[in-house]
Design an enzyme around this catalytic site. Structure first.
Site, mmCIF file in Angstrom:
data_model
loop_
_atom_site.group_PDB
_atom_site.id
_atom_site.type_symbol
_atom_site.label_atom_id
_atom_site.label_comp_id
_atom_site.label_asym_id
_atom_site.label_seq_id
_atom_site.Cartn_x
_atom_site.Cartn_y
_atom_site.Cartn_z
ATOM 1 N N ASP A 86 -5.564 18.069 45.889
ATOM 2 C CA ASP A 86 -5.010 17.511 47.118
ATOM 3 C C ASP A 86 -5.698 18.225 48.272
ATOM 4 O O ASP A 86 -5.940 19.441 48.213
ATOM 5 C CB ASP A 86 -3.496 17.712 47.196
ATOM 6 C CG ASP A 86 -2.869 16.809 48.258
ATOM 7 O OD1 ASP A 86 -3.202 15.616 48.295
ATOM 8 O OD2 ASP A 86 -2.054 17.307 49.058
ATOM 9 N N PHE A 169 -16.790 10.930 55.663
ATOM 10 C CA PHE A 169 -15.648 10.025 55.804
ATOM 11 C C PHE A 169 -14.482 10.822 56.366
ATOM 12 O O PHE A 169 -14.588 12.025 56.636
ATOM 13 C CB PHE A 169 -15.284 9.401 54.451
ATOM 14 C CG PHE A 169 -14.955 10.414 53.390
ATOM 15 C CD1 PHE A 169 -13.649 10.830 53.172
ATOM 16 C CD2 PHE A 169 -15.959 10.970 52.614
ATOM 17 C CE1 PHE A 169 -13.341 11.776 52.210
ATOM 18 C CE2 PHE A 169 -15.660 11.920 51.636
ATOM 19 C CZ PHE A 169 -14.352 12.324 51.439
ATOM 20 N N ARG A 200 -13.684 21.213 49.189
ATOM 21 C CA ARG A 200 -13.563 20.764 47.803
ATOM 22 C C ARG A 200 -14.638 21.400 46.930
ATOM 23 O O ARG A 200 -14.373 21.806 45.795
ATOM 24 C CB ARG A 200 -13.646 19.241 47.728
ATOM 25 C CG ARG A 200 -13.383 18.707 46.317
ATOM 26 C CD ARG A 200 -13.319 17.195 46.265
ATOM 27 N NE ARG A 200 -12.076 16.685 46.848
ATOM 28 C CZ ARG A 200 -11.979 16.110 48.030
ATOM 29 N NH1 ARG A 200 -13.061 15.963 48.784
ATOM 30 N NH2 ARG A 200 -10.829 15.674 48.482
#
Length: 460
Positions: A86, A169, A200
């Site tokens: 997440d 994005f 990430r």
């Protein structure tokens, strides 16, 4: 892969190539995991590949909690090694917002452009020095043997005054990372530049280091089969791993709710007003009917009434309550189960939102290896009425259990083999175990247990 039962087909194929489930329906996540983790002898599949189209309810208040919710959701349905992540953006000037609402900051179906526009509007007039922000990613991994890992990554930077760049994005066009120190937004960086500093990417690199440094979690048996069969008890855990059995207290081991018994005791002693007791009685009725309840509501009533007593007096009162009223309500089947599990060589953990003096007593009587409970704040010898930790309720039961087990046994060196709970709020800790047991469950938990083929026990 069998169209009739894709999960069984994947489980059967794991003899040659053990499978890792990426808990996502996003087609781009699986290639990203394959590239970052570099485990060429493993197969990676998504929930969509397994024809699991349900979505986990991301009810956590932070990224870590939501990652564990998603990992537990996938593990409960597959009993294969599962990875979930997440992520989002936190802005200091907005108190950490958008945070876990990053993807839906401007609404449930908001586009990237709408989310960015709302963020810039919220920061209108805020100077550069107060636009500090970070991308954050948390990853949760539940291995097929029940052992668990967590990884975290972040990328520090600040929010630009207007979007720049066409790459990336989400919030990339308005996020200026501290590295490479040239003022470009994330959307202006090349793919290689972005991957080298991204939240990430850093979280996945940390997870890979943990996997590689603990190869035992992927060890195979003499025949080439994985140590833990699909949905089967981990009787022969990888060498050095600690097997853990976790028990909820109220409603599971105890035939009733300890807060309600405490309130009755306070009323009998004249410590709690009758009007407050009636409010708790209504709460208890909802609990008994297995309806949704807020345990913090009872905590507030209790500690407002105890504010005139010293911490020592409160401790003695709770210990006496346990000895005289709660101990006789312990379920014989639960006590026998704890003894049987202990004889199997497993460690025993007790997890409860109840108060330390009570849980400390039962933990001593049952000789549990450790416990997690609600810790109340004490100042100048008196309880303040505030909690000193997050009460272990819902996802917090799993998070705090994992934190304590990591501390005692080392991260990745323990296996959540069995978990026992009675309420739907126990679903997170049940989902993360190899062998979940729903004990005298409420309606929602019973329906879930039957659907997922969990054990359902009658201890009443």
């Amino acid at each position: 892969m069998s169209a009739d039962n894709p999960i069984e087909a994947v489980a059967a194929s794991r003899i040659d190539r053990p499978t890792i489930v990426v808990a996502t329906h996003n087609d781009h996540k699986v290639p990203e995991m394959i590239s970052a983790l570099q485990l060429p002898d493993r197969d990676f599949v998504s929930l969509k590949d397994l024809q699991i189209y349900e979505e986990a309810v991301e009810s956590g208040t932070d990224f870590s909690a939501n990652a564990w919710i998603k990992a537990g959701f996938a593990f409960a349905r597959t009993k294969l090694t599962c990875i979930a992540d997440d992520s989002g953006i936190e802005v200091d000037a907005l108190g950490g917002a958008p945070g876990v609402f990053s993807a839906r900051y401007a609404g449930e179906d908001a586009t990237d452009e709408e989310n960015v526009a709302k963020l810039l509007s919220a920061l209108q007039g805020v100077p550069d020095e107060r636009r500090k922000a970070r991308f954050v990613c948390d990853i949760a991994m539940i291995n097929q043997d029940g052992s668990q890992f967590a990884a975290h990554g972040s990328c520090e930077g600040r929010i630009a005054h207007s979007p720049k760049g066409t790459g990336g994005f989400g919030y990339d066009p308005v996020f200026i990372p501290d590295e490479p120190h040239d003022g470009r937004t994330m959307a202006e960086l090349s793919a290689d530049e972005k991957n080298s500093i991204s939240h990430r990417g850093r979280a996945l690199a940390e997870l890979r280091r943990k996997i590689v440094s603990h190869p035992g979690r992927f060890e195979e048996g003499p025949s080439g089969e994985c140590n833990t069969a699909l949905g089967q008890q981990a009787d022969n855990p990888p060498q050095g791993k600690t097997l853990l059995a976790v028990f909820d207290f109220d409603g599971t081991l105890l035939d009733g709710a300890s807060p309600v018994r405490l309130v009755r005791s306070l009323m009998a002693r004249g410590i709690m007003p009758f009007s407050t007791g009636l409010k708790v009685a209504r709460w208890a009725m909802r609990y008994k009917m297995r309806l949704p309840v807020r345990q913090e509501e009872v905590r507030g009533y209790v500690f407002n009434s105890l504010s005139a007593l010293s911490a020592d007096e409160v401790h003695d009162l709770m210990v006496e309550l346990y000895r005289s009223e709660l101990k006789p309500l312990l379920k014989e089947e639960g006590l026998a189960t704890i003894e049987a599990v202990r004889n199997e060589g497993k460690r025993i953990a007790l997890v409860s939102a109840s108060f330390r003096p009570i849980i400390n007593e039962i933990a001593r009587d049952l000789q549990t290896d450790f416990f997690v409970c609600t810790e109340m704040e004490i100042k100048n010898g008196f309880y303040t009425g505030n909690v000193a930790n997050k009460p272990p309720e819902g996802i917090q039961k799993l998070l705090q259990l994992r934190e304590k087990a990591d501390e005692l046994y080392g991260e990745g060196n323990w296996i959540l083999d069995k978990a026992y709970g009675d309420h739907f709020s126990d679903l997170h800790i049940l989902s993360a175990s190899i062998n979940p047991f729903a004990v005298d469950p409420d309606g929602r938990l019973k329906a879930l247990a039957n659907r997922l083929d969990w054990h359902v026990l009658d201890w009443q």
